[in-house]
Scaffold this motif. Structure first.
Motif, PDB file in Angstrom:
ATOM      1  N   CYS A  61       0.828  -1.207   0.000  1.00 13.41           N
ATOM      2  CA  CYS A  61       0.000   0.000   0.000  1.00 13.41           C
ATOM      3  C   CYS A  61       0.862   1.256   0.000  1.00 13.41           C
ATOM      4  O   CYS A  61       0.511   2.260  -0.624  1.00 13.41           O
ATOM      5  N   THR A  64       2.285   1.726  -3.584  1.00  9.77           N
ATOM      6  CA  THR A  64       1.267   2.014  -4.607  1.00  9.77           C
ATOM      7  C   THR A  64       0.457   3.262  -4.271  1.00  9.77           C
ATOM      8  O   THR A  64      -0.545   3.545  -4.929  1.00  9.77           O
ATOM      9  N   ARG A  66      -1.355   4.015  -1.635  1.00  9.32           N
ATOM     10  CA  ARG A  66      -2.572   3.874  -0.800  1.00  9.32           C
ATOM     11  C   ARG A  66      -2.172   4.046   0.666  1.00  9.32           C
ATOM     12  O   ARG A  66      -2.247   3.128   1.470  1.00  9.32           O
ATOM     13  N   TRP A  67      -1.759   5.262   0.983  1.00 10.39           N
ATOM     14  CA  TRP A  67      -1.151   5.512   2.282  1.00 10.39           C
ATOM     15  C   TRP A  67      -2.137   5.376   3.441  1.00 10.39           C
ATOM     16  O   TRP A  67      -1.774   4.886   4.508  1.00 10.39           O
ATOM     17  N   ASP A  68      -3.362   5.810   3.241  1.00  6.02           N
ATOM     18  CA  ASP A  68      -4.338   5.685   4.327  1.00  6.02           C
ATOM     19  C   ASP A  68      -4.564   4.214   4.684  1.00  6.02           C
ATOM     20  O   ASP A  68      -4.690   3.860   5.866  1.00  6.02           O
ATOM     21  N   GLN A  69      -4.608   3.359   3.675  1.00  7.23           N
ATOM     22  CA  GLN A  69      -4.781   1.928   3.934  1.00  7.23           C
ATOM     23  C   GLN A  69      -3.550   1.357   4.624  1.00  7.23           C
ATOM     24  O   GLN A  69      -3.662   0.506   5.524  1.00  7.23           O
TER      25      GLN A  69
END
Length: 211
Positions: A61, A64, A66-69
């Protein structure tokens, strides 16, 4: 072989292969192999394997975007302000991924907490795969917060703490030469000279990692 034998050990081997691919920078294949490991864990009903691979996804994450995830995954094993009780082995790496995100977002207090706790966990485990990135990230946080002297001190102190086979590494002398420092002439010979050259090498390595 594990797949041919129908062995559940294929889960860990897929994860190890994914890790090796990540080290080589082949993230696309890394993610694909890790997904195959997830499917194998589901097939064998391995709760432990699924848990481990879920935590490994923090790295995917991160890379890619998707830092919050990634932060949510790290929060599963590294809640803020909690250090007591049983610790999952992956907490160190999860704190490193979350800490990098916090640092990029300017959340310096949180980044500092993750860096400090990750380094403590890495030292407790003694695993170089945890210790080296934890040291580098702690130094990076200290540099960003104008504590460069402390950053160098942490790395040098850790180097001295390691067993002799890890300390006696020619890579640091090679690094000194690459940086244009005449190690032997400037630092002298003997054990004291070697120690001074290692400290200079750490300084060079720190500058290279954090620049």
């Amino acid at each position: 072989l594990c797949e041919a034998d129908g062995s559940s050990r294929v889960i860990s081997w897929q994860n190890n292969l994914a890790f090796s691919l990540a080290l080589l920078g082949d993230l696309r294949r890394c993610f694909s192999v890790r997904e195959a490991g997830w499917e194998a864990a589901e097939h064998f009903g391995s709760a432990r394997g699924l848990r481990w691979l879920e935590l490994e996804r923090a790295a995917e994450c991160y890379w890619t975007g998707r830092w919050d995830q990634a932060v949510r995954i790290a929060d599963l094993v590294a809640p803020d302000g909690e250090e007591e009780g049983a610790q999952h082995y992956m907490q160190c790496m999860c704190r490193l991924w979350r800490g990098r995100i916090r640092l990029a977002r300017g959340q310096l207090a949180g980044a500092r907490e993750d860096a400090t706790r990750a380094l403590t966990l890495a030292r407790e485990s003694g695993d170089r795969l945890n210790l080296d990135p934890a040291l580098a990230f702690k130094a990076r946080v200290l540099l960003v917060t104008d504590q460069a002297a402390d950053a160098g001190h942490d790395i040098v102190a850790d180097r001295r703490r390691r067993p002799a086979p890890y300390r006696q590494n020619a890579d640091f002398d090679r690094l000194l030469r690459l940086r244009g420092i005449a190690g032997r002439q400037e630092c002298g010979g003997g054990e004291n000279g070697r120690n001074r050259r290692r400290e200079r090498a750490h300084e060079c390595l720190l500058q290279r990692q954090c620049s």
